[in-house]
Design a protein around this motif. Structure first.
Motif, mmCIF file in Angstrom:
data_model
loop_
_atom_site.group_PDB
_atom_site.id
_atom_site.type_symbol
_atom_site.label_atom_id
_atom_site.label_comp_id
_atom_site.label_asym_id
_atom_site.label_seq_id
_atom_site.Cartn_x
_atom_site.Cartn_y
_atom_site.Cartn_z
ATOM 1 N N LEU A 122 -9.875 -8.075 -0.205
ATOM 2 C CA LEU A 122 -10.523 -7.339 -1.296
ATOM 3 C C LEU A 122 -9.846 -5.970 -1.388
ATOM 4 C CD1 LEU A 122 -14.286 -8.113 -0.525
ATOM 5 C CD2 LEU A 122 -12.720 -9.360 -2.020
ATOM 6 N N PHE A 123 -10.048 -5.301 -2.509
ATOM 7 C CA PHE A 123 -9.447 -3.975 -2.714
ATOM 8 C C PHE A 123 -10.533 -2.918 -2.816
ATOM 9 C CE2 PHE A 123 -6.513 -7.060 -4.459
ATOM 10 C CZ PHE A 123 -5.307 -6.645 -3.916
ATOM 11 N N ILE A 124 -10.153 -1.701 -2.458
ATOM 12 C CA ILE A 124 -11.033 -0.567 -2.724
ATOM 13 C C ILE A 124 -10.139 0.595 -3.171
ATOM 14 C CG2 ILE A 124 -11.116 0.290 -0.303
ATOM 15 C CD1 ILE A 124 -14.222 0.073 -2.499
ATOM 16 N N VAL A 125 -10.532 1.240 -4.267
ATOM 17 C CA VAL A 125 -9.726 2.346 -4.801
ATOM 18 C C VAL A 125 -10.069 3.604 -4.008
ATOM 19 C CG1 VAL A 125 -9.261 3.777 -6.826
ATOM 20 C CG2 VAL A 125 -9.536 1.298 -7.078
ATOM 21 N N THR A 126 -9.043 4.203 -3.407
ATOM 22 C CA THR A 126 -9.277 5.352 -2.509
ATOM 23 C C THR A 126 -8.586 6.616 -3.005
ATOM 24 O OG1 THR A 126 -7.562 4.352 -1.109
ATOM 25 C CG2 THR A 126 -9.840 4.075 -0.425
ATOM 26 N N VAL A 127 -8.303 6.687 -4.313
ATOM 27 C CA VAL A 127 -7.919 7.985 -4.873
ATOM 28 C C VAL A 127 -9.223 8.719 -5.201
ATOM 29 C CG1 VAL A 127 -5.699 7.218 -5.809
ATOM 30 C CG2 VAL A 127 -7.701 7.176 -7.274
ATOM 31 N N GLY A 128 -9.183 10.040 -5.105
ATOM 32 C CA GLY A 128 -10.377 10.844 -5.366
ATOM 33 C C GLY A 128 -10.556 11.091 -6.858
ATOM 34 N N HIS A 129 -11.590 11.844 -7.183
ATOM 35 C CA HIS A 129 -11.895 12.191 -8.585
ATOM 36 C C HIS A 129 -12.638 13.519 -8.578
ATOM 37 C CE1 HIS A 129 -15.398 11.197 -11.651
ATOM 38 N NE2 HIS A 129 -14.725 12.268 -12.035
ATOM 39 N N ILE A 130 -12.033 14.527 -9.209
ATOM 40 C CA ILE A 130 -12.767 15.791 -9.401
ATOM 41 C C ILE A 130 -13.066 15.945 -10.897
ATOM 42 C CG2 ILE A 130 -12.780 18.309 -9.149
ATOM 43 C CD1 ILE A 130 -12.836 17.255 -6.402
ATOM 44 N N LYS A 131 -12.028 16.265 -11.692
ATOM 45 C CA LYS A 131 -12.354 16.550 -13.099
ATOM 46 C C LYS A 131 -12.305 15.322 -13.987
ATOM 47 C CE LYS A 131 -10.947 21.344 -13.334
ATOM 48 N NZ LYS A 131 -9.862 22.183 -13.816
ATOM 49 N N ASP A 132 -11.584 14.300 -13.582
ATOM 50 C CA ASP A 132 -11.308 13.214 -14.504
ATOM 51 C C ASP A 132 -11.254 11.881 -13.753
ATOM 52 O OD1 ASP A 132 -10.321 11.572 -16.450
ATOM 53 O OD2 ASP A 132 -8.689 12.907 -17.047
ATOM 54 N N ALA A 133 -12.051 10.927 -14.212
ATOM 55 C CA ALA A 133 -12.110 9.624 -13.540
ATOM 56 C C ALA A 133 -11.014 8.672 -14.020
ATOM 57 C CB ALA A 133 -13.479 8.984 -13.784
ATOM 58 N N TYR A 134 -10.134 9.164 -14.906
ATOM 59 C CA TYR A 134 -9.182 8.277 -15.585
ATOM 60 C C TYR A 134 -8.358 7.419 -14.609
ATOM 61 C CZ TYR A 134 -5.080 6.697 -18.090
ATOM 62 O OH TYR A 134 -4.075 5.919 -18.590
ATOM 63 N N LEU A 135 -7.788 8.060 -13.580
ATOM 64 C CA LEU A 135 -6.907 7.314 -12.674
ATOM 65 C C LEU A 135 -7.683 6.231 -11.919
ATOM 66 C CD1 LEU A 135 -4.167 6.814 -11.390
ATOM 67 C CD2 LEU A 135 -4.644 8.679 -9.766
ATOM 68 N N ARG A 136 -8.883 6.572 -11.477
ATOM 69 C CA ARG A 136 -9.690 5.567 -10.768
ATOM 70 C C ARG A 136 -10.039 4.390 -11.701
ATOM 71 N NH1 ARG A 136 -12.154 6.140 -6.078
ATOM 72 N NH2 ARG A 136 -14.016 5.053 -6.846
ATOM 73 N N ILE A 137 -10.346 4.703 -12.955
ATOM 74 C CA ILE A 137 -10.677 3.629 -13.908
ATOM 75 C C ILE A 137 -9.453 2.742 -14.142
ATOM 76 C CG2 ILE A 137 -11.319 3.141 -16.311
ATOM 77 C CD1 ILE A 137 -13.043 5.742 -16.187
#
Ligand SMILES: CC(C)(COP(=O)(O)OP(=O)(O)OC[C@H]1O[C@@H](n2cnc3c(N)ncnc32)[C@H](O)[C@@H]1OP(=O)(O)O)[C@@H](O)C(=O)NCCC(=O)NCCS
Length: 213
Positions: A64-79
């Motif tokens: 399985l995968f889990i996205v481990t980049v953070g998010h401060i101002k913008d959720a774009y990369l995680r999405i």
């Protein structure tokens, strides 16, 4: 065959380190990390960076995968990363730290992580791809939209509603029964006392609009 205990982490920065600790505590086996090309061959807390986003497909049948980049101002990369994982047939893990408490009357969406000492109380509902960070408290009947980051020590009181892609800074507070619209940013230590219905960056007590988004 895909073993649901095996996970691959997508993003190798600071948030990844916190998730490694949480995933170990929850009994997962971490096969490796995917990151930018320049980090391939390096390691994070002893786990190898085994490839980039392009290599996701190699692990679809194994983990399985889990996205481990953070998010401060913008959720774009995680999405975007969640969409990419799903587009290649990948499945997401949902990880709860051994020290967190999630009520059996609460629900947590796929791809979300509940970090150490966080609390998700009865009848609270957490969306997909969220970060419920260390010592955050999501009280009864609160609803957190997809791809939110509820930061360290933030307090979402009972019956609050948080829209999609919201960032709630460390130790910020939402008084009970109010809502924050999609994609807002609430600065660390702010106190949100009224519904937030305009997209922007808010700070202070009471939290006021500082920057329109
Ligand atoms: C909200 C935030 C993202 C804004 O960062 P930024 O875009 O670099 O903005 P600035 O620092 O230039 O601040 C913009 C305005 O908001 C105010 N502000 C920012 N953070 C504030 C805070 N925590 N409390 C009160 N006011 C704050 C600033 O004073 C400034 O107001 P001014 O223009 O009247 O002087 C940042 O301040 C913040 O709170 N980050 C969250 C940190 C955090 O919780 N991390 C947790 C990781 S788990």
């Amino acid at each position: 065959m895909r073993d649901p205990n095996n996970i691959v982490l997508v993003g190798g920065g600071g948030h990844c380190k916190s998730v490694i600790d949480v995933a170990e505590s929850a009994g997962y086996t971490i096969l490796g990390i995917l990151d930018m090309p320049e980090y391939v061959g390096s390691s994070v807390l002893g786990y190898p960076v085994v490839g980039t986003d392009e290599d996701l497909v190699k692990y679809v049948d194994k983990a399985l995968f889990i996205v481990t980049v953070g998010h401060i101002k913008d959720a774009y990369l995680r999405i975007r990363l969640h969409e990419h994982i799903q587009s290649v047939g990948g499945r997401l893990a949902t990880i709860v730290a051994s020290t967190a408490h999630v009520s059996r009357y609460a629900s947590i969406g796929e791809g979300s992580v509940v970090l150490h000492n966080a609390m998700v109380n009865a009848n609270a509902h957490i969306g997909k791809g969220c970060i419920i960070n260390t010592f955050a408290n999501i009280e009864h009947d609160a609803v957190i939209g997809d791809f939110c980051h509820i930061s360290t020590g933030a307090m979402v009181n009972g019956n609050c509603t948080v829209g999609q892609g919201v960032f709630l800074g460390s130790q910020s507070v939402m008084v009970n029964g109010i809502g924050i619209m999609d994609s807002c940013v609430i600065a660390a230590g702010s106190v949100v006392r009224k519904n937030i219905v305009k997209k922007g960056i808010y700070s202070g007590n009471p939290a006021l609009l500082k920057i329109k988004l």
